[in-house]
Design an enzyme around this catalytic site. Structure first.
Site, short mmCIF file in Angstrom:
data_model
loop_
_atom_site.label_atom_id
_atom_site.label_comp_id
_atom_site.label_asym_id
_atom_site.label_seq_id
_atom_site.Cartn_x
_atom_site.Cartn_y
_atom_site.Cartn_z
N GLU A 79 0.93 -1.38 0.18
CA GLU A 79 -0.07 -0.02 -0.30
C GLU A 79 0.70 1.10 0.46
OE1 GLU A 79 -2.85 0.88 2.86
OE2 GLU A 79 -3.68 2.66 1.86
N ASP A 153 -3.23 11.99 -2.13
CA ASP A 153 -2.68 13.94 -2.04
C ASP A 153 -3.24 14.32 -3.72
OD1 ASP A 153 -1.94 13.47 1.23
OD2 ASP A 153 -0.18 13.33 -0.65
C1 LIG Z 1 -4.26 12.27 1.35
S1 LIG Z 1 -3.43 10.72 2.26
C2 LIG Z 1 -4.48 9.37 2.41
C3 LIG Z 1 -3.86 8.43 3.59
C4 LIG Z 1 -4.56 6.75 3.73
N1 LIG Z 1 -4.14 6.36 2.46
C5 LIG Z 1 -6.33 6.98 3.67
O1 LIG Z 1 -7.41 7.00 2.97
O2 LIG Z 1 -6.65 7.64 4.85
C6 LIG Z 1 -1.94 10.88 0.87
C7 LIG Z 1 -0.88 10.17 2.34
O3 LIG Z 1 -0.08 9.76 0.44
C8 LIG Z 1 1.21 10.18 1.46
N2 LIG Z 1 2.49 10.13 0.37
C9 LIG Z 1 1.97 10.90 -0.47
N3 LIG Z 1 2.75 11.19 -1.27
C10 LIG Z 1 3.69 10.24 -0.97
C11 LIG Z 1 4.89 9.35 -2.04
N4 LIG Z 1 5.71 9.84 -3.00
N5 LIG Z 1 5.05 8.10 -0.80
C12 LIG Z 1 4.67 7.23 0.49
N6 LIG Z 1 3.76 8.27 0.58
C13 LIG Z 1 3.22 9.05 0.23
C14 LIG Z 1 0.84 11.19 2.58
O4 LIG Z 1 2.22 11.55 3.13
C15 LIG Z 1 -0.25 11.07 2.65
O5 LIG Z 1 -0.19 10.85 3.95
#
Ligand SMILES: C[S@@+](CC[C@H](N)C(=O)[O-])C[C@H]1O[C@@H](n2cnc3c(N)ncnc32)[C@H](O)[C@@H]1O
Length: 245
Positions: A79, A153
């Site tokens: 994930e 995001d």
């Molecule tokens: C809007 S949040 C959604 C979190 C979770 N999947 C949920 O549904 O509650 C998006 C997450 O993706 C992470 N993220 C963004 N770019 C990423 C990357 N290149 N590698 C790992 N995580 C990433 C962000 O830090 C953030 O916590």
């Protein structure tokens, strides 16, 4: 988020990272005969500092197998962007016969996920605080059963759209790591991002929607996460589920 970006500006960046950490995610630095990164998990979590400490510009890295991480050959799922870890922790508990790797770049949220992951008693979850662009690359091609990207995001401002993760090349990278029949599973509540994903996914080779349509607005087998509860429950989201051919 700022924390990681500032850190990246102050050092020489290896070229396999996404925009997050200032790199160019398209260059390939991972092969069969590079240096083995030590994935030194504390219980079920590994912080990015321990990975950064091993990296330098121009480094060639070796692939890492599920066996090296879990000590068994159970089906492997990944994930990307686990947030507080609700989804992956539920999946791991629900499917003890499979392994789950979770990646989250943002340290503060990762700490919450760590608490959840460390409560797991089935030994099938490991989470890593790093850029998913690298962790995906570390996986060998044709090895993953599912790759989940839940509520990535959306970067709603026009000038930030380039930061969106699900560009055609990134999705092609995901697909390259899936095994035949494996699924790329994406959920978003954001209309504009859904539209972009829908366009980008047409450029990705060797996959097919498991539905008659490119996406569906509801599924009945999804573990509700924080974002799901906040935005989706009434209006529905966009779920893309594509199978590797
Ligand atoms: C809007 S949040 C959604 C979190 C979770 N999947 C949920 O549904 O509650 C998006 C997450 O993706 C992470 N993220 C963004 N770019 C990423 C990357 N290149 N590698 C790992 N995580 C990433 C962000 O830090 C953030 O916590």
């Amino acid at each position: 988020m700022e924390e990681n970006i500032v850190e990246s500006k102050n050092r020489e960046i290896p070229a396999f990272l996404s925009w997050w950490q200032g790199g160019n995610r398209y260059e390939d630095n991972v092969s069969e005969d590079g240096i083995k990164l030590q994935l030194d998990f504390e219980k079920n979590a590994l912080y990015g500092d321990k990975i950064w400490a091993q990296l330098y510009s121009g480094i060639k890295i070796s692939y890492i197998s599920g066996y090296e991480i879990f000590g068994n050959h159970k089906p492997l799922n990944l994930e990307i962007g686990i947030g507080n870890g609700e989804f992956i922790a539920n999946m791991a508990a629900y499917k003890p016969e499979e392994n789950f790797i979770g990646v989250e770049v943002f340290k503060k949220i990762f700490k919450l996920a760590e608490k959840r992951a460390n409560k797991n008693e089935t030994g099938n979850i490991k989470i890593i605080q790093f850029d998913a662009a690298l962790i995906l690359r570390l996986m060998r091609e044709n090895t993953l059963s599912n790759v989940y990207v839940n509520f990535p995001d959306p970067w709603p401002k026009k000038k930030h759209k380039r930061r969106r993760l699900l560009k055609p090349d990134f999705m092609q990278l995901i697909v390259s790591r899936l095994k035949k029949g494996g699924l790329m599973q994406i959920a978003t509540d954001h209309d504009d991002y859904a539209e972009e994903i829908n366009e980008n996914i047409k450029e990705v080779q060797g996959i097919k929607s498991i539905y008659d349509t490119s996406f569906v607005r509801k599924v009945d087998d999804y573990f509700p996460t924080k974002y799901y509860r906040k935005f989706v429950q009434e209006e529905g989201a966009y779920f893309f589920r594509y199978e590797k051919l």
